[in-house]
Scaffold this motif. Structure first.
Motif, PDB file in Angstrom:
ATOM      1  N   THR A  15       0.814  -1.220   0.000  1.00 22.75           N
ATOM      2  CA  THR A  15       0.000   0.000   0.000  1.00 22.75           C
ATOM      3  C   THR A  15       0.845   1.267   0.000  1.00 22.75           C
ATOM      4  O   THR A  15       2.014   1.262   0.393  1.00 22.75           O
ATOM      5  CB  THR A  15      -0.950   0.045   1.210  1.00 22.75           C
ATOM      6  OG1 THR A  15      -0.203   0.168   2.424  1.00 22.75           O
ATOM      7  CG2 THR A  15      -1.827  -1.192   1.265  1.00 22.75           C
ATOM      8  N   CYS A  16       0.210   2.353  -0.465  1.00 19.53           N
ATOM      9  CA  CYS A  16       0.786   3.694  -0.413  1.00 19.53           C
ATOM     10  C   CYS A  16      -0.296   4.678   0.025  1.00 19.53           C
ATOM     11  O   CYS A  16      -1.476   4.499  -0.286  1.00 19.53           O
ATOM     12  CB  CYS A  16       1.305   4.125  -1.785  1.00 19.53           C
ATOM     13  SG  CYS A  16       2.933   3.490  -2.225  1.00 19.53           S
ATOM     14  N   THR A  17       0.120   5.720   0.701  1.00 23.40           N
ATOM     15  CA  THR A  17      -0.826   6.704   1.237  1.00 23.40           C
ATOM     16  C   THR A  17      -0.307   8.116   1.024  1.00 23.40           C
ATOM     17  O   THR A  17       0.863   8.338   0.696  1.00 23.40           O
ATOM     18  CB  THR A  17      -1.046   6.453   2.741  1.00 23.40           C
ATOM     19  OG1 THR A  17      -2.082   7.312   3.218  1.00 23.40           O
ATOM     20  CG2 THR A  17       0.216   6.731   3.542  1.00 23.40           C
ATOM     21  N   ILE A  18      -1.218   9.075   1.193  1.00 22.68           N
ATOM     22  CA  ILE A  18      -0.880  10.485   1.373  1.00 22.68           C
ATOM     23  C   ILE A  18      -1.349  10.846   2.778  1.00 22.68           C
ATOM     24  O   ILE A  18      -2.417  10.403   3.216  1.00 22.68           O
ATOM     25  CB  ILE A  18      -1.590  11.389   0.349  1.00 22.68           C
ATOM     26  CG1 ILE A  18      -1.390  10.880  -1.072  1.00 22.68           C
ATOM     27  CG2 ILE A  18      -1.085  12.831   0.471  1.00 22.68           C
ATOM     28  CD1 ILE A  18      -2.285  11.564  -2.091  1.00 22.68           C
ATOM     29  N   GLN A  19      -0.566  11.645   3.479  1.00 21.04           N
ATOM     30  CA  GLN A  19      -0.863  11.953   4.871  1.00 21.04           C
ATOM     31  C   GLN A  19      -0.533  13.410   5.136  1.00 21.04           C
ATOM     32  O   GLN A  19       0.383  13.976   4.533  1.00 21.04           O
ATOM     33  CB  GLN A  19      -0.022  11.054   5.777  1.00 21.04           C
ATOM     34  CG  GLN A  19      -0.202  11.245   7.253  1.00 21.04           C
ATOM     35  CD  GLN A  19       0.584  10.215   8.051  1.00 21.04           C
ATOM     36  OE1 GLN A  19       0.416   9.012   7.865  1.00 21.04           O
ATOM     37  NE2 GLN A  19       1.455  10.688   8.923  1.00 21.04           N
ATOM     38  N   VAL A  20      -1.277  14.023   6.050  1.00 21.60           N
ATOM     39  CA  VAL A  20      -1.056  15.427   6.401  1.00 21.60           C
ATOM     40  C   VAL A  20      -0.895  15.552   7.909  1.00 21.60           C
ATOM     41  O   VAL A  20      -1.663  14.969   8.677  1.00 21.60           O
ATOM     42  CB  VAL A  20      -2.228  16.303   5.932  1.00 21.60           C
ATOM     43  CG1 VAL A  20      -1.956  17.771   6.270  1.00 21.60           C
ATOM     44  CG2 VAL A  20      -2.436  16.157   4.442  1.00 21.60           C
ATOM     45  N   ASN A  21       0.096  16.304   8.335  1.00 21.31           N
ATOM     46  CA  ASN A  21       0.389  16.526   9.744  1.00 21.31           C
ATOM     47  C   ASN A  21       0.130  18.002  10.081  1.00 21.31           C
ATOM     48  O   ASN A  21       0.642  18.893   9.416  1.00 21.31           O
ATOM     49  CB  ASN A  21       1.850  16.185  10.047  1.00 21.31           C
ATOM     50  CG  ASN A  21       2.199  14.767   9.635  1.00 21.31           C
ATOM     51  OD1 ASN A  21       1.361  13.873   9.698  1.00 21.31           O
ATOM     52  ND2 ASN A  21       3.419  14.555   9.202  1.00 21.31           N
ATOM     53  N   LEU A  22      -0.664  18.219  11.131  1.00 23.19           N
ATOM     54  CA  LEU A  22      -1.127  19.565  11.455  1.00 23.19           C
ATOM     55  C   LEU A  22      -0.982  19.874  12.947  1.00 23.19           C
ATOM     56  O   LEU A  22      -0.955  18.967  13.776  1.00 23.19           O
ATOM     57  CB  LEU A  22      -2.591  19.728  11.042  1.00 23.19           C
ATOM     58  CG  LEU A  22      -2.882  19.551   9.540  1.00 23.19           C
ATOM     59  CD1 LEU A  22      -4.373  19.560   9.277  1.00 23.19           C
ATOM     60  CD2 LEU A  22      -2.187  20.629   8.715  1.00 23.19           C
ATOM     61  N   ASP A  23      -0.943  21.158  13.266  1.00 18.04           N
ATOM     62  CA  ASP A  23      -0.700  21.629  14.635  1.00 18.04           C
ATOM     63  C   ASP A  23      -1.993  22.003  15.351  1.00 18.04           C
ATOM     64  O   ASP A  23      -3.072  22.061  14.755  1.00 18.04           O
ATOM     65  CB  ASP A  23       0.236  22.836  14.596  1.00 18.04           C
ATOM     66  CG  ASP A  23       1.654  22.473  14.199  1.00 18.04           C
ATOM     67  OD1 ASP A  23       2.169  21.477  14.734  1.00 18.04           O
ATOM     68  OD2 ASP A  23       2.236  23.166  13.348  1.00 18.04           O
ATOM     69  N   TYR A  24      -1.855  22.298  16.648  1.00 17.92           N
ATOM     70  CA  TYR A  24      -2.967  22.735  17.491  1.00 17.92           C
ATOM     71  C   TYR A  24      -2.444  23.747  18.494  1.00 17.92           C
ATOM     72  O   TYR A  24      -1.247  23.776  18.805  1.00 17.92           O
ATOM     73  CB  TYR A  24      -3.613  21.544  18.206  1.00 17.92           C
ATOM     74  CG  TYR A  24      -2.626  20.571  18.829  1.00 17.92           C
ATOM     75  CD1 TYR A  24      -2.109  20.792  20.102  1.00 17.92           C
ATOM     76  CD2 TYR A  24      -2.200  19.438  18.136  1.00 17.92           C
ATOM     77  CE1 TYR A  24      -1.201  19.908  20.683  1.00 17.92           C
ATOM     78  CE2 TYR A  24      -1.293  18.554  18.694  1.00 17.92           C
ATOM     79  CZ  TYR A  24      -0.799  18.780  19.965  1.00 17.92           C
ATOM     80  OH  TYR A  24       0.109  17.910  20.524  1.00 17.92           O
ATOM     81  N   VAL A  25      -3.371  24.575  19.011  1.00 18.31           N
ATOM     82  CA  VAL A  25      -2.959  25.658  19.907  1.00 18.31           C
ATOM     83  C   VAL A  25      -3.070  25.261  21.369  1.00 18.31           C
ATOM     84  O   VAL A  25      -2.402  25.838  22.239  1.00 18.31           O
ATOM     85  CB  VAL A  25      -3.782  26.926  19.623  1.00 18.31           C
ATOM     86  CG1 VAL A  25      -5.223  26.775  20.075  1.00 18.31           C
ATOM     87  CG2 VAL A  25      -3.146  28.157  20.270  1.00 18.31           C
ATOM     88  N   SER A  26      -3.940  24.288  21.673  1.00 14.66           N
ATOM     89  CA  SER A  26      -4.216  23.928  23.058  1.00 14.66           C
ATOM     90  C   SER A  26      -4.761  22.508  23.101  1.00 14.66           C
ATOM     91  O   SER A  26      -5.049  21.899  22.059  1.00 14.66           O
ATOM     92  CB  SER A  26      -5.240  24.880  23.669  1.00 14.66           C
ATOM     93  OG  SER A  26      -6.496  24.735  23.003  1.00 14.66           O
ATOM     94  N   GLU A  27      -4.949  21.994  24.306  1.00  5.30           N
ATOM     95  CA  GLU A  27      -5.534  20.655  24.460  1.00  5.30           C
ATOM     96  C   GLU A  27      -6.958  20.626  23.923  1.00  5.30           C
ATOM     97  O   GLU A  27      -7.354  19.664  23.237  1.00  5.30           O
ATOM     98  CB  GLU A  27      -5.502  20.249  25.929  1.00  5.30           C
ATOM     99  CG  GLU A  27      -5.952  18.816  26.178  1.00  5.30           C
ATOM    100  CD  GLU A  27      -5.718  18.394  27.624  1.00  5.30           C
ATOM    101  OE1 GLU A  27      -5.671  17.181  27.886  1.00  5.30           O
ATOM    102  OE2 GLU A  27      -5.577  19.290  28.490  1.00  5.30           O
ATOM    103  N   ALA A  28      -7.729  21.667  24.197  1.00  2.00           N
ATOM    104  CA  ALA A  28      -9.106  21.706  23.706  1.00  2.00           C
ATOM    105  C   ALA A  28      -9.148  21.790  22.190  1.00  2.00           C
ATOM    106  O   ALA A  28      -9.981  21.150  21.533  1.00  2.00           O
ATOM    107  CB  ALA A  28      -9.845  22.901  24.315  1.00  2.00           C
ATOM    108  N   ASP A  29      -8.246  22.564  21.605  1.00  2.00           N
ATOM    109  CA  ASP A  29      -8.160  22.674  20.148  1.00  2.00           C
ATOM    110  C   ASP A  29      -7.766  21.340  19.531  1.00  2.00           C
ATOM    111  O   ASP A  29      -8.330  20.911  18.515  1.00  2.00           O
ATOM    112  CB  ASP A  29      -7.147  23.757  19.783  1.00  2.00           C
ATOM    113  CG  ASP A  29      -7.059  24.021  18.288  1.00  2.00           C
ATOM    114  OD1 ASP A  29      -8.111  24.175  17.652  1.00  2.00           O
ATOM    115  OD2 ASP A  29      -5.930  24.062  17.766  1.00  2.00           O
TER     116      ASP A  29
END
Length: 463
Positions: free
Chosen positions: A184-198
């Motif tokens: 298999t092969c995939t595309i993946q995106v990694n993203l940030d957050y500002v807080s635990e609730a976010d």
């Protein structure tokens, strides 16, 4: 937000003395919105162009013009080798890292970037570089979610210590783990957050809408030369890979979900390995909780380090994964323009508060059973999967893209020509407008112009 390059080295970070240190790993990922970044990872299959008589063979690591030589060819473009046990297993450079999946699938783990324009430029540089190297070595690159014609027995194994342990362990816990690793092969995106609730809200929206991403990017309808009855067989494979480390994580939607609850989940995921002195020690099936007490059978009396914990977090495979950033993991590998479309979808939904709120309003009333039913149906039915509350997934696809479009418009990140980021959603708009996924279009060609010959994918779906 960064993507770890697996070097096989043992950095011997300080020992973990409390559970609080584990939880702090997630808290350290918090960033103000102006420091949020986009990390895009994409994999592709490598095949021999010089010998189509043997079905576009997957090259081995060691053979002349094989995977090792392909890695080293990237030194021409400023990349530097990363070794494990004296073998080159990755390349490091200004655009992140180039790494190998278990059967030689070639991956760019991109650098953390500010805009989708930068992400797409990075993708273009990488693909131009590997195509130039491939032309010299007689190699081509295929953009699908699963090998369309290769049996497991036809595929090589890469010389990475962690993969040897995982390949040995996978058949003990599921019937399709080897397919996940090798085919298999995939595309993946990694993203940030500002807080635990976010983080929690983004995690919930990401999990609930991950089946839509799987449907929009469905691109693995063939197995060993024939239609497999699925549109995203890659997604189906995850249903029987290892139940202890995959799935939709119902607890994410429970009141009070946050870093501590995800920490508990990760502690209960069985271990694969521990890295010491540059070597991977087999810890498959052992408990990280025992490790915390100094009771790991293969390292009696030794406590884990933060590096051990970081490595362990990378061995959980849910639909959305938390490290010191969030990973969106539902999409099949695919054509060039789809690589830019996936981060556009998730950045649009998650990086603007108005869009995030609107996306949550759309899914917040879905029940556990409805979310699971949707996820289970998507591999075979894609946009025709049953929508919670009635109808089909396609009924909300356009609305979700409108929310993402509004989020990207609000970001107002323009390129030198003054264009914002909304154009990167166009390939997904076309799927919704036509009602057909890329997998369905390939199946139409298979039953039509291809006359049942899957090998035509090498002509029409290569980068």
């Amino acid at each position: 937000m960064t993507t770890k390059t697996d070097t096989g080295t043992d950095t011997r970070s300080p020992a973990i003395e409390s559970r609080t240190q584990l939880i702090e790993t997630f808290a350290r990922g918090e960033k103000p919105p102006e420091r949020w970044r986009i990390g895009t990872e994409h994999e592709k299959f490598v095949y021999r162009t010089a010998d189509p008589d043997v079905s576009w063979r997957a090259p081995s690591y060691d053979e002349p013009g094989g995977i090792r030589d392909l890695l080293l060819a990237l030194t021409e473009f400023g990349w530097s080798p990363v070794e494990e046990d004296g073998r080159v297993i990755a390349m490091s450079g200004p655009d992140g890292s180039v790494t190998l999946e278990p059967a030689g699938q070639f991956e760019l783990s991109g650098a953390p970037l500010e805009t989708l324009h930068q992400t797409c430029a990075e993708t273009g540089r990488h693909l131009a570089q590997v195509k130039a190297a491939g032309d010299k070595l007689g190699l081509g690159f295929l953009g699908l979610g699963m090998w369309p014609d290769k049996a497991r027995s036809q595929l090589p194994r890469m010389p990475k210590g962690r993969y040897k342990i995982m390949l040995d362990h996978m058949p003990r816990v599921g019937s399709m783990g080897l397919d996940m690793m090798l085919r298999t092969c995939t595309i993946q995106v990694n993203l940030d957050y500002v807080s635990e609730a976010d983080m929690a809200k983004k995690f919930r929206v990401g999990l609930a809408l991950q089946p839509l991403a799987t449907a929009l990017f469905a691109n693995s309808p063939f197995t060993e030369g024939k239609p497999n009855g699925m549109l995203s067989y890659r997604s189906h494979i995850w249903s029987d890979t290892d139940p202890h480390r995959t799935g939709m994580l119902p607890f994410v939607f429970e009141d009070g979900f946050g870093y501590e609850r995800y920490c508990d989940y990760a502690l209960d995921v069985p271990m694969y390995f521990v890295c010491r002195d540059g070597r991977y020690l087999d810890a498959a099936g052992l408990s990280f909780r025992d490790f915390l007490r100094g009771e790991l059978s293969i390292l009696p009396g030794e406590l884990p380090t933060i590096e051990d914990w970081t490595n362990h977090l990378s061995t959980a495979f849910p639909e959305v994964r938390l490290k010191s950033f969030l990973e969106m993991r539902g999409a099949d590998g695919g054509p060039w323009n789809r690589i830019c479309a996936l981060p556009a979808l998730w950045v649009g939904l998650l990086y603007d508060q108005g869009a995030l709120d609107a996306a949550w309003d759309l899914v917040k009333d879905w029940s556990l059973d409805e979310r699971q039913t949707l996820r289970d149906a998507v591999p075979a039915r894609a946009l025709d999967a049953p929508l919670p509350g009635g109808g089909k997934l396609r009924d909300i696809a356009g609305e979700v893209l409108d929310i993402a479009h509004a989020g990207l418009k609000a970001r107002a990140r323009a390129n030198a020509a003054g264009e914002d980021e909304t154009g990167f959603l166009d390939p997904l708009r076309e799927v919704v407008r036509s009602g057909k996924t890329h997998a369905e279009r390939m199946l139409d060609r298979y039953h039509g112009a291809w006359n049942g010959d899957v090998s035509r994918v090498y002509e029409e779906e290569s980068f």
